[in-house]
Write a protein that holds these residues in place. Structure first.
Motif, short mmCIF file in Angstrom:
data_model
loop_
_atom_site.label_atom_id
_atom_site.label_comp_id
_atom_site.label_asym_id
_atom_site.label_seq_id
_atom_site.Cartn_x
_atom_site.Cartn_y
_atom_site.Cartn_z
N VAL A 14 0.84 -1.20 0.00
CA VAL A 14 0.00 0.00 0.00
C VAL A 14 0.88 1.25 0.00
N PHE A 15 1.93 1.24 0.79
CA PHE A 15 2.85 2.39 0.82
C PHE A 15 3.52 2.59 -0.53
N VAL A 16 3.95 1.52 -1.17
CA VAL A 16 4.62 1.63 -2.47
C VAL A 16 3.66 2.20 -3.52
N LEU A 17 2.40 1.78 -3.48
CA LEU A 17 1.42 2.30 -4.43
C LEU A 17 1.23 3.81 -4.26
N GLY A 18 1.06 4.23 -3.02
CA GLY A 18 0.92 5.67 -2.78
C GLY A 18 2.18 6.44 -3.11
N TYR A 19 3.33 5.85 -2.80
CA TYR A 19 4.62 6.50 -3.10
C TYR A 19 4.80 6.66 -4.60
N ALA A 20 4.48 5.61 -5.36
CA ALA A 20 4.59 5.68 -6.82
C ALA A 20 3.63 6.72 -7.38
N TRP A 21 2.45 6.83 -6.79
CA TRP A 21 1.47 7.84 -7.21
C TRP A 21 2.06 9.24 -7.10
N GLY A 22 2.73 9.52 -5.99
CA GLY A 22 3.30 10.84 -5.79
C GLY A 22 4.55 11.09 -6.61
N ALA A 23 5.48 10.11 -6.64
CA ALA A 23 6.74 10.30 -7.34
C ALA A 23 6.55 10.36 -8.85
N LEU A 24 5.81 9.40 -9.40
CA LEU A 24 5.58 9.40 -10.85
C LEU A 24 4.70 10.57 -11.27
N GLY A 25 3.80 11.01 -10.39
CA GLY A 25 3.00 12.17 -10.71
C GLY A 25 3.84 13.43 -10.83
N TYR A 26 4.89 13.54 -10.03
CA TYR A 26 5.76 14.71 -10.11
C TYR A 26 6.56 14.71 -11.41
N PHE A 27 6.96 13.52 -11.88
CA PHE A 27 7.72 13.40 -13.12
C PHE A 27 6.83 13.00 -14.29
N ARG A 28 5.54 13.36 -14.22
CA ARG A 28 4.61 12.90 -15.25
C ARG A 28 4.93 13.47 -16.63
N ILE A 29 5.45 14.70 -16.70
CA ILE A 29 5.72 15.30 -18.01
C ILE A 29 6.86 14.58 -18.73
N PRO A 30 8.05 14.40 -18.11
CA PRO A 30 9.09 13.64 -18.83
C PRO A 30 8.70 12.19 -19.09
N LEU A 31 7.96 11.58 -18.17
CA LEU A 31 7.53 10.20 -18.41
C LEU A 31 6.54 10.13 -19.56
N ALA A 32 5.63 11.11 -19.65
CA ALA A 32 4.68 11.12 -20.75
C ALA A 32 5.38 11.32 -22.08
N GLU A 33 6.38 12.20 -22.10
CA GLU A 33 7.13 12.41 -23.34
C GLU A 33 7.91 11.16 -23.75
N TYR A 34 8.50 10.48 -22.76
CA TYR A 34 9.23 9.25 -23.06
C TYR A 34 8.29 8.17 -23.59
N THR A 35 7.12 8.05 -22.94
CA THR A 35 6.14 7.04 -23.38
C THR A 35 5.64 7.35 -24.78
N ALA A 36 5.39 8.64 -25.07
CA ALA A 36 4.92 9.02 -26.40
C ALA A 36 5.96 8.68 -27.47
N LYS A 37 7.23 8.91 -27.17
CA LYS A 37 8.28 8.57 -28.13
C LYS A 37 8.34 7.06 -28.38
N ARG A 38 8.19 6.30 -27.32
CA ARG A 38 8.23 4.84 -27.47
C ARG A 38 7.04 4.34 -28.28
N VAL A 39 5.86 4.93 -28.05
CA VAL A 39 4.67 4.52 -28.79
C VAL A 39 4.79 4.90 -30.26
N ASP A 40 5.39 6.05 -30.55
CA ASP A 40 5.55 6.48 -31.94
C ASP A 40 6.48 5.55 -32.73
N GLN A 41 7.35 4.84 -32.03
CA GLN A 41 8.25 3.92 -32.70
C GLN A 41 7.60 2.59 -33.05
N LEU A 42 6.40 2.36 -32.55
CA LEU A 42 5.71 1.10 -32.83
C LEU A 42 5.08 1.14 -34.22
#
Length: 425
Positions: free
Chosen positions: A157-185
């Motif tokens: 439960v702690f890891v889920l909440g922690y990931a929610w906060g940490a990944l939410g803070y880095f959501r913009i670079p993660l979204a850009e990275y995911t978009a680049k990976r999807v465009d390569q498919l």
């Protein structure tokens, strides 16, 4: 020349140490939410002559069980397990997730994405150690607990909440990275992932809408039976502090009751021990003396209350309407491309769209119904909550029908808009 003293040098705290401090702070705050009210109750004599150590152990076990850790109740006479307490107050779990989310967001703000692993390991290790120490230091003769589950479940439960906060803070670079990976498919793979993401969002929207409808129905029901609710408060005569504790307890359990109301609207109903409630009627029996349970309907019949089974269609219609607007229904595009008869292809596409949204929403509902119920292991209260499979299946059917209707009606909005615009021109 001056006598000004040199400024003291400051050393930044290592990231792993920041993780430890933040996690321990969250753990202590969470434990205090449970322990402080129990301590006040012990001081005021609510636990009679119970030793302080046993009262503290009760607080520790309540804290662990609120994460979903099962507690086995043992008979002092026979030393046999007489029941298993497993119940998750969803309102309290939200508090634990928000505390862990705060830790993740603060540590993500203090570090970079490539160094986030350092405070993450420190935070998870510290929180896990705190849970292990809590389970090790306390004990009661009437409670048996699995040490592995006692440590693992709160840590998850702690890891889920922690990931929610940490990944939410880095959501913009993660979204850009995911978009680049999807465009390569490939085009087919990219369409599949776009369709799957839109489908999950539509199902989430349907579940949120259904939850809102169930909450409104629950609020109306409590308002109708407010006299009975206040009467139970008066009969309990728990005093000012006791009444406050009962009210807070009901607020924490309110999301569970909303989930049971959602199951009621599907037709599956729910049960509280021997009390069975559904649109077809209520089978009375012994129930806990919580004021909120006084709002349980007792005189309904399916002949006069069949309309409650249609309320969840509204959530499905909204989800289908929204899904059409995303323009990501590549399943329908595939069906139309394979079937030359356009009316048949469109009809089949609408039906498959409704079924897909309904099944996805049913899977989400299954998880909600599973964690909202459980067992209180007290006499007849061995089963609490809604039947997960029945309620999720009926929910999927209702959302699927509503989504198909909403998806079929959605083009009318765009067609009417184009017609009115051309008429004006």
């Amino acid at each position: 020349m001056t006598n000004t003293a040199p400024e003291p040098k400051s050393f930044p705290m290592p990231l792993w140490l920041q993780g430890i401090m933040e996690a321990l702070a969250a753990a202590f705050i969470g434990a205090a939410i449970i322990v402080v009210p129990l301590a006040i109750m012990w001081i005021t004599g609510a636990f009679a002559n119970m030793p302080l150590g046993d009262a503290g152990a009760i607080g520790a076990y309540i804290w662990l069980s609120s994460f979903g850790v099962p507690l086995e109740l043992v008979s002092l006479d026979t030393q046999e397990v007489v029941g298993t307490w497993w119940f998750i107050p969803l309102g309290l779990v939200v508090v634990w997730l928000l505390l862990a989310r705060r830790v993740g967001a603060r540590l993500a703000r203090a570090s970079q994405l490539r160094t986030l692993w350092q405070p993450t390991l420190g935070a998870i290790a510290a929180f896990t150690f705190f849970v292990w120490g809590t389970n090790t230091l306390v004990s009661l003769d009437v409670v048996s607990i699995n040490a592995t589950l006692a440590v693992t479940i709160p840590a998850v439960v702690f890891v889920l909440g922690y990931a929610w906060g940490a990944l939410g803070y880095f959501r913009i670079p993660l979204a850009e990275y995911t978009a680049k990976r999807v465009d390569q498919l490939s085009d087919a793979a990219r369409n599949f992932w776009h369709y799957l993401w839109a489908l999950i969002r539509a199902a989430t929207l349907a579940l949120a809408g259904a939850w809102a409808i169930a909450s409104i129905v629950l609020s109306v029901q409590i308002g109708i039976h407010w006299a009975e609710v206040t009467d139970v408060y008066q009969r309990l005569d728990a005093g000012i502090f006791g009444g406050l504790v009962i009210t807070v307890l009901q607020i924490l359990v309110l999301p569970n009751v909303a989930a049971w109301t959602l199951s009621y609207l599907t037709g599956a109903g729910f049960r509280i021990g021997t009390v069975e409630v559904s649109p077809a009627g209520t089978l009375p029996g012994a129930q806990p003396a919580l004021p909120i349970f006084s709002a349980i309907p007792t005189e309904q019949t399916l002949q006069h209350h069949w309309w409650v089974l249609l309320l969840l269609l509204v959530a499905g219609i909204v989800a289908g309407w929204w899904f059409f607007g995303t323009g990501e229904n590549h399943l329908e595009d595939f069906v139309v491309a394979k079937i030359p008869n356009q009316p048949t292809a469109i009809t089949l596409g609408v039906l498959l769209t409704g079924a897909s949204i309904g099944i996805t929403a049913g899977i989400l509902c299954l998880g909600i119904m599973f964690v909202s119920g459980g067992s209180w292991a007290i006499g007849v209260l061995s089963t609490i909550g809604a039947p997960p499979l029945a309620s999720a299946g009926l929910f999927a059917a209702q959302i699927g029908i509503g989504a198909a209707i909403g998806y079929a009606l959605a083009p009318l909005r765009h067609g009417a808009f184009r017609w009115s615009k051309s008429a004006k021109d």
